[in-house]
Design an enzyme around this catalytic site. Structure first.
Site, short mmCIF file in Angstrom:
data_model
loop_
_atom_site.label_atom_id
_atom_site.label_comp_id
_atom_site.label_asym_id
_atom_site.label_seq_id
_atom_site.Cartn_x
_atom_site.Cartn_y
_atom_site.Cartn_z
N MET A 47 0.85 -1.20 0.00
CA MET A 47 0.00 0.00 0.00
C MET A 47 0.88 1.25 0.00
O MET A 47 0.74 2.14 -0.82
CB MET A 47 -0.85 0.05 1.29
CG MET A 47 -2.08 -0.80 1.27
SD MET A 47 -3.15 -0.39 2.69
CE MET A 47 -2.20 -0.93 4.05
N THR A 48 1.81 1.30 0.98
CA THR A 48 2.55 2.53 1.24
C THR A 48 3.51 2.88 0.09
O THR A 48 4.15 1.99 -0.48
CB THR A 48 3.34 2.38 2.56
OG1 THR A 48 2.41 1.99 3.58
CG2 THR A 48 4.02 3.68 2.97
N SER B 249 -0.27 7.42 5.24
CA SER B 249 -1.56 7.50 5.94
C SER B 249 -2.71 7.76 4.97
O SER B 249 -3.81 7.24 5.16
CB SER B 249 -1.52 8.63 6.97
OG SER B 249 -0.49 8.41 7.90
N GLU C 211 -6.21 -6.63 10.71
CA GLU C 211 -4.79 -6.26 10.83
C GLU C 211 -4.56 -5.56 12.17
O GLU C 211 -3.58 -5.82 12.87
CB GLU C 211 -4.38 -5.35 9.66
CG GLU C 211 -2.98 -4.81 9.82
CD GLU C 211 -2.39 -4.19 8.54
OE1 GLU C 211 -3.03 -4.30 7.48
OE2 GLU C 211 -1.30 -3.61 8.63
N ARG D 10 19.06 -9.70 40.33
CA ARG D 10 20.11 -8.67 40.44
C ARG D 10 20.02 -8.01 41.83
O ARG D 10 18.93 -7.64 42.27
CB ARG D 10 19.86 -7.62 39.36
CG ARG D 10 20.74 -6.41 39.42
CD ARG D 10 22.02 -6.64 38.68
NE ARG D 10 22.83 -5.43 38.65
CZ ARG D 10 24.12 -5.44 38.35
NH1 ARG D 10 24.74 -6.57 38.05
NH2 ARG D 10 24.80 -4.31 38.34
N GLN E 131 11.10 -0.27 47.02
CA GLN E 131 9.67 0.07 46.85
C GLN E 131 9.39 0.70 45.49
O GLN E 131 8.41 0.35 44.83
CB GLN E 131 9.21 1.01 47.97
CG GLN E 131 7.70 1.15 47.96
CD GLN E 131 7.20 2.19 48.93
OE1 GLN E 131 7.71 3.32 48.96
NE2 GLN E 131 6.26 1.83 49.75
C1 FAD Z 1 8.36 -1.76 10.03
C2 FAD Z 1 7.31 -1.28 9.08
C3 FAD Z 1 6.59 -2.21 8.34
C4 FAD Z 1 5.62 -1.77 7.42
N1 FAD Z 1 4.97 -2.70 6.63
C5 FAD Z 1 4.14 -2.26 5.66
C6 FAD Z 1 3.56 -3.17 4.73
O1 FAD Z 1 3.76 -4.39 4.81
N2 FAD Z 1 2.77 -2.68 3.74
C7 FAD Z 1 2.51 -1.36 3.61
O2 FAD Z 1 1.80 -0.98 2.69
N3 FAD Z 1 3.04 -0.46 4.48
C8 FAD Z 1 3.85 -0.88 5.48
N4 FAD Z 1 4.41 0.01 6.36
C9 FAD Z 1 4.12 1.42 6.20
C10 FAD Z 1 3.19 1.99 7.27
O3 FAD Z 1 1.90 1.49 7.11
C11 FAD Z 1 3.26 3.53 7.13
O4 FAD Z 1 4.57 3.91 7.58
C12 FAD Z 1 2.19 4.23 7.93
O5 FAD Z 1 0.93 3.99 7.36
C13 FAD Z 1 2.43 5.75 7.98
O6 FAD Z 1 2.65 6.28 6.74
P1 FAD Z 1 3.94 7.22 6.49
O7 FAD Z 1 5.12 6.51 7.00
O8 FAD Z 1 3.93 7.64 5.08
O9 FAD Z 1 3.70 8.46 7.43
P2 FAD Z 1 2.86 9.80 7.08
O10 FAD Z 1 1.54 9.42 6.52
O11 FAD Z 1 3.74 10.70 6.30
O12 FAD Z 1 2.66 10.40 8.54
C14 FAD Z 1 3.70 11.08 9.24
C15 FAD Z 1 3.15 11.56 10.58
O13 FAD Z 1 2.03 12.44 10.32
C16 FAD Z 1 0.89 11.95 11.02
N5 FAD Z 1 -0.33 12.22 10.26
C17 FAD Z 1 -0.60 11.94 8.96
N6 FAD Z 1 -1.86 12.31 8.66
C18 FAD Z 1 -2.38 12.82 9.79
C19 FAD Z 1 -3.66 13.38 10.15
N7 FAD Z 1 -4.65 13.45 9.26
N8 FAD Z 1 -3.86 13.79 11.41
C20 FAD Z 1 -2.88 13.73 12.34
N9 FAD Z 1 -1.64 13.22 12.07
C21 FAD Z 1 -1.42 12.76 10.82
C22 FAD Z 1 1.11 10.45 11.16
O14 FAD Z 1 0.33 9.92 12.22
C23 FAD Z 1 2.61 10.40 11.42
O15 FAD Z 1 2.84 10.67 12.79
C24 FAD Z 1 5.36 -0.40 7.30
C25 FAD Z 1 6.06 0.53 8.09
C26 FAD Z 1 7.04 0.10 8.96
C27 FAD Z 1 7.79 1.10 9.78
#
Ligand code: FAD
Length: 383
Positions: free
Chosen positions: A127-128, A134, A246, A272, A283
């Site tokens: 997806m990402t 997001s 999920e 330990r 405590q």
């Molecule tokens: C170890 C790992 C495994 C993963 N595995 C998969 C996978 O198998 N398949 C896949 O598709 N993806 C995967 N991901 C991706 C993951 O789903 C995304 O990292 C996640 O959805 C967040 O997207 P982003 O990293 O682009 O962050 P962004 O969307 O850029 O967000 C950055 C920050 O902004 C905040 N934010 C964004 N929009 C809003 C809003 N409307 N209101 C408030 N805050 C907001 C977010 O909460 C976050 O804190 C994985 C990520 C990791 C780290």
């Protein structure tokens, strides 16, 4: 703790997976962390024992049991502390395989699902993208019809099982101009050997070193139109529906690893000594351990109630969104306090708690960030 669904058969299954974890997984964790992957052989061994996708119907190679058996698998693999196996299997069996089971055609199910139970096929969910996480509706990877095929162009990142996968459930835009944009999202089944599909870098993560997380690249990648999963334009709806399981799986992982970290830390602090006494007996430390035990038990009660509701087919959207943010933050708080109680040893690689501290960090980010969970809840509460 009473679990109404736990039968003698579950206990026998649990014993067998515990024995498997002790023999086949725990002795290899350090090596797999160094190798930054787990071998395919461990998937096949789990397949031989019936630990991969037990919930799939018998005609597709599964055991035809319900989600409760998956709960047992997830809990025991999480307790092993091996992120490579626990996260890899969780994504494969409980997150991606259900997409194919619930939305695939008979031909798609027969082609893919039996291999998922033997370990010959590993699944990933794409997806990402580099510019979009997001906001799933904003994905830019396109799949445009050409002859009898879809031609896919784009890039995915952070994909769990990305390098080892044999099939990807891929979120694409089949109608990049759709309004609203989420109506242009569809899902495609893409095999690893599709022309134009290449696997990019294995990503160097803060933790979960034995877990494979990678980039996926699609350059004029062609798959037959029969590889559409569900209907065109229905991808976003299917993703949102499947994300509930999920998130439940993430809740189960979070509470189970919190329990494990506390268990490790109680053992350590009882052994330990400082100032002539076990450090658990001061405590402040005993209260800290009691507070963690209390929060973890409250969390466990909540997770078990969610599992029951899910088994009964109830809609868990609201409470699983609550659980996802609260339990993953709990796991991170527990990790922080457990390191403190280990003193300097908590910061040393040879102590399991050190690895777990890193490994729990992304739980608040994956599967929809905790901020997105609160956004869903705020909407449901009409705030
Ligand atoms: C170890 C790992 C495994 C993963 N595995 C998969 C996978 O198998 N398949 C896949 O598709 N993806 C995967 N991901 C991706 C993951 O789903 C995304 O990292 C996640 O959805 C967040 O997207 P982003 O990293 O682009 O962050 P962004 O969307 O850029 O967000 C950055 C920050 O902004 C905040 N934010 C964004 N929009 C809003 C809003 N409307 N209101 C408030 N805050 C907001 C977010 O909460 C976050 O804190 C994985 C990520 C990791 C780290």
């Amino acid at each position: 703790m009473s679990r109404r669904w736990l039968t003698e058969d579950h206990r026998i299954f649990q014993d067998s997976i515990r024995r498997f974890v002790e023999k086949e997984i725990i002795p290899n964790i350090d090596q797999w962390e160094k190798d930054r992957q787990v071998p395919r052989q461990i998937w096949r061994k789990m397949g031989e024992q019936g630990f991969l996708c037990p919930c799939l119907p018998v005609e597709y190679g599964g055991s035809g049991v319900d989600f409760s058996y998956s709960v047992i698998v997830q809990e025991e693999l999480t307790r092993s502390t091996c992120s490579g196996v626990s996260t890899g299997v969780r994504v494969h069996a409980d997150i991606v395989a259900p997409y194919i089971l619930h939305h695939g055609t008979e031909d798609q199910k027969r082609a893919i699902l039996p291999g998922c139970t033997t370990g010959d096929i590993i699944l990933a969910l794409g997806m990402t993208e580099p510019n979009c996480g997001s906001d799933v509706a904003a994905i830019r990877t396109t799949a445009i019809k050409s002859g009898g095929d879809y031609v896919i162009n784009g890039q995915k990142t952070f994909i769990s099982n990305g390098l080892s996968c044999d099939w990807v459930v891929l979120a694409v835009k089949t109608d990049p101009d759709a309004k609203p944009p989420h109506k242009g999202v569809s899902l495609l089944l893409v095999p690893a050997d599709a022309p134009g599909f290449s696997k990019g870098r294995k990503l160097q993560k803060m933790g979960m070193h034995s877990q494979d997380t990678a980039e996926l690249i699609f350059e004029d990648c062609r798959v037959p139109q029969e590889n559409l999963l569900g209907q065109e334009g229905q991808g976003f709806r299917i993703l949102m529906k499947n994300l509930q399981q999920e998130r439940l799986v993430i809740c189960i992982g979070a509470i189970t690893i919190a329990e494990k970290m506390l268990e490790i830390t109680i053992d350590y602090t009882k052994g330990r000594t400082a100032f002539g006494r076990p450090i658990s007996s001061f405590q402040y430390n005993s209260f800290k351990l009691v507070e963690m035990a209390t929060e973890i038990e409250l969390g466990r009660t909540f997770v078990d109630a969610l599992i029951e509701d899910h088994l009964e087919g109830k809609d868990i959207t609201r409470r699983v969104s609550m659980g996802k943010w609260w339990l993953t933050e709990l796991a991170n708080r527990v990790a922080y306090d457990c390191i403190q109680l280990h003193g300097g040893y908590g910061y040393m690689e040879e102590y399991t708690i050190c690895r777990l501290y890193r490994d729990v960090r992304p739980q608040t980010i994956v599967g929809g960030t905790n901020e997105i969970m609160k956004r869903i809840l705020a909407k449901m509460m009409k705030l």
